[in-house]
Design an enzyme around this catalytic site. Structure first.
Site, PDB file in Angstrom:
ATOM      1  N   THR A  21      -6.870  10.431  -0.988  1.00  0.00           N
ATOM      2  CA  THR A  21      -6.964  11.341  -2.127  1.00  0.00           C
ATOM      3  C   THR A  21      -5.720  11.326  -2.999  1.00  0.00           C
ATOM      4  OG1 THR A  21      -6.155  13.156  -0.743  1.00  0.00           O
ATOM      5  CG2 THR A  21      -8.545  12.884  -0.933  1.00  0.00           C
ATOM      6  N   THR A  70       0.911  -8.229  13.105  1.00  0.00           N
ATOM      7  CA  THR A  70       1.040  -6.898  12.541  1.00  0.00           C
ATOM      8  C   THR A  70       0.958  -6.972  11.035  1.00  0.00           C
ATOM      9  OG1 THR A  70       2.397  -4.927  12.429  1.00  0.00           O
ATOM     10  CG2 THR A  70       3.553  -7.004  12.381  1.00  0.00           C
ATOM     11  N   ASN A  86      -0.363  10.630   5.389  1.00  0.00           N
ATOM     12  CA  ASN A  86      -1.634  10.252   5.997  1.00  0.00           C
ATOM     13  C   ASN A  86      -2.705  11.327   5.867  1.00  0.00           C
ATOM     14  OD1 ASN A  86      -1.508   7.511   7.459  1.00  0.00           O
ATOM     15  ND2 ASN A  86       0.489   8.435   7.820  1.00  0.00           N
ATOM     16  N   GLU A 116       5.918   4.890   7.457  1.00  0.00           N
ATOM     17  CA  GLU A 116       5.533   5.987   6.558  1.00  0.00           C
ATOM     18  C   GLU A 116       6.330   7.249   6.866  1.00  0.00           C
ATOM     19  OE1 GLU A 116       0.946   4.640   5.586  1.00  0.00           O
ATOM     20  OE2 GLU A 116       1.342   5.937   7.317  1.00  0.00           O
ATOM     21  N   THR A 155       0.866  -1.181   0.000  1.00  0.00           N
ATOM     22  CA  THR A 155       0.000   0.000   0.000  1.00  0.00           C
ATOM     23  C   THR A 155       0.905   1.235   0.000  1.00  0.00           C
ATOM     24  OG1 THR A 155      -0.217  -0.237   2.415  1.00  0.00           O
ATOM     25  CG2 THR A 155      -2.004  -1.096   1.047  1.00  0.00           C
ATOM     26  N   LYS A 162       3.923  -6.849   4.053  1.00  0.00           N
ATOM     27  CA  LYS A 162       3.666  -5.453   3.754  1.00  0.00           C
ATOM     28  C   LYS A 162       3.349  -4.755   5.062  1.00  0.00           C
ATOM     29  CE  LYS A 162       0.304  -3.401   3.467  1.00  0.00           C
ATOM     30  NZ  LYS A 162      -0.426  -2.478   4.426  1.00  0.00           N
TER      31      LYS A 162
END
Length: 411
Positions: A411, A198, A406, A284, A161, A187
């Site tokens: 979007t 997790t 995030n 991230e 992702t 992932k």
């Protein structure tokens, strides 16, 4: 004088290996149209029925695929395939989501000609959106599995992702004079703060072991690996780690009384730890992996609690990102844990740089500490001096990019 090798020393890393290295497995991935261009649907297939084990998120809102997978495993404790999609988590989608997960399982089973309950289902992506089942059905129809490196990359790409890199590992060990291999793919980048498992993690092995003993080993290993990483303090609805063992290596059936049982457990631990650290490193927006080692705790469990408290502290994470050797933030994280400690006996080191000894500040070179914090891996050592417990945890720094990623996830 001869000295026996430790179980860990008996484990060999296979740099170019992965989920297809163990005998008797195939995999593949395809673009089904759930994402704009990248692969988004994948499958792992064992050439014969395999023993299996899985651990799942402890979220109250377990996604439909986890429910279906648990039902599959409960029937015979046998699996032969895993079908997984990205882009849509199929979580919090009610009865329709459950029926869609069942349909995914049915389509995958029909594709390879096996019983439906021999298929596990996993999904990852946006919560609260319904599956585009026409695309899923079309994707499964055109999905091909194989044994080449490209097939492994296709699968690994399909499960990503917000990940920036693929996560994989492979190790081997000699058991009963046979080479037993274990490969993994995972992932995970955000929404990582597990309590049982997790992200999505898949492990294949050609070891001969029952589902019951594999489950016991996985649950034990999970507590010191996957459960010891944190990226952002949030637990996902879809977290799952699943292992298939098809027995193709030809070793005698493994159980806790087998002389090589500790070797197998170490093989599983090394594989899980590798994937866990890769996930933490790819948090991230992360620029650094943070590894925390805690010693001198009242118990191993309390050491792990403190390690994870430090790894999850936003103040520690931002200090590491800014290369600020502010050990006070580490003390702050330790202080709010529920573990037993003596506030007069704590040592803290950053790499080889001692900053606190018996809870008393030690003079250190700020420039040297800053230079150390610029590395892509930062090690924090804590000794509580109250017991013999020890444990580790892994996390990442917190950068501006985490907010950017995030803030625009949908979007």
């Amino acid at each position: 004088m001869y000295q026996a090798m430790t179980d860990k020393q008996l484990i060999k890393k296979i740099p170019d290996g992965g989920i297809l290295t163990p005998k008797g497995f195939q995999c593949g991935g395809v673009h089904a149209g759930l994402r704009y261009a990248k692969h988004d649907l994948g499958m792992i297939v064992s050439e014969k029925p395999a023993s299996c084990a899985a651990v799942y998120t402890t979220s109250h809102f377990q996604a439909a695929p986890l429910v279906v997978t648990q039902q599959s495993i409960a029937k015979e404790k046998i699996l032969q395939a895993i079908v997984v999609n990205s882009a849509c988590a199929n979580a919090c989608t009610g009865e329709q989501g459950y029926q869609d997960a069942l349909k995914m399982r049915s389509l995958a089973a029909a594709k390879i000609g096996i019983p439906e309950h021999h298929v596990a289902v996993a999904s990852t992506g946006v919560i609260g959106e319904f599956m585009q089942m026409e695309k899923i059905e079309s994707g499964i129809c055109k999905l091909a599995t194989g044994k080449k490196a490209d097939d492994a990359r296709d699968f690994q790409t399909a499960i990503l992702t917000t990940d920036t890199v693929m996560k994989s590992c492979c190790y081997s060990a000699e058991i009963d004079g046979m080479t037993v291999s274990m490969g993994g793919a995972a992932k995970g980048s955000g929404m990582i703060h597990p309590n049982m498992a997790t992200m999505l993690g898949f492990l294949t092995t050609d070891a001969n072991i029952s589902s019951e003993n594999l489950t016991a080993a996985l649950k034990n290993v999970t507590n010191t690996t996957f459960n010891q990483i944190t990226v952002d303090g949030d637990t996902s609805t879809n977290d799952m780690v699943l292992v298939m063992a098809n027995g193709s290596a030809g070793n005698q059936l493994l159980n806790p009384d087998h002389p090589d049982w500790p070797v197998f457990v170490e093989l599983l631990k090394e594989s899980c730890a590798s994937l866990a650290k890769q996930i933490a490193k790819d948090g991230e927006g992360a620029t650094k992996l943070i590894e925390i080692s805690v010693a001198g705790a009242m118990s191993d469990e309390e050491a792990r609690v403190i390690g994870k408290q430090i790894a999850g502290s936003n103040l520690v994470k931002t200090a590491v990102y800014g290369a600020d050797a502010n050990w006070g933030r580490i003390i702050g994280a330790i202080g709010q844990s529920q573990a037993s400690l003596n506030p007069k006996t704590v040592d803290i080191s950053l790499g080889e740089i001692t900053m606190l000894k018996n809870s008393t500040p030690v003079a250190f070179d700020e420039d040297q500490a800053r230079e150390y914090l610029l590395n892509d891996k930062v090690e924090i050592f804590v000794d509580l001096h109250v017991g013999e417990g020890k444990g580790m945890a892994w996390g990442c720094d917190l950068s501006y990019d985490y907010v950017k990623i995030n803030a625009s996830y949908r979007t």
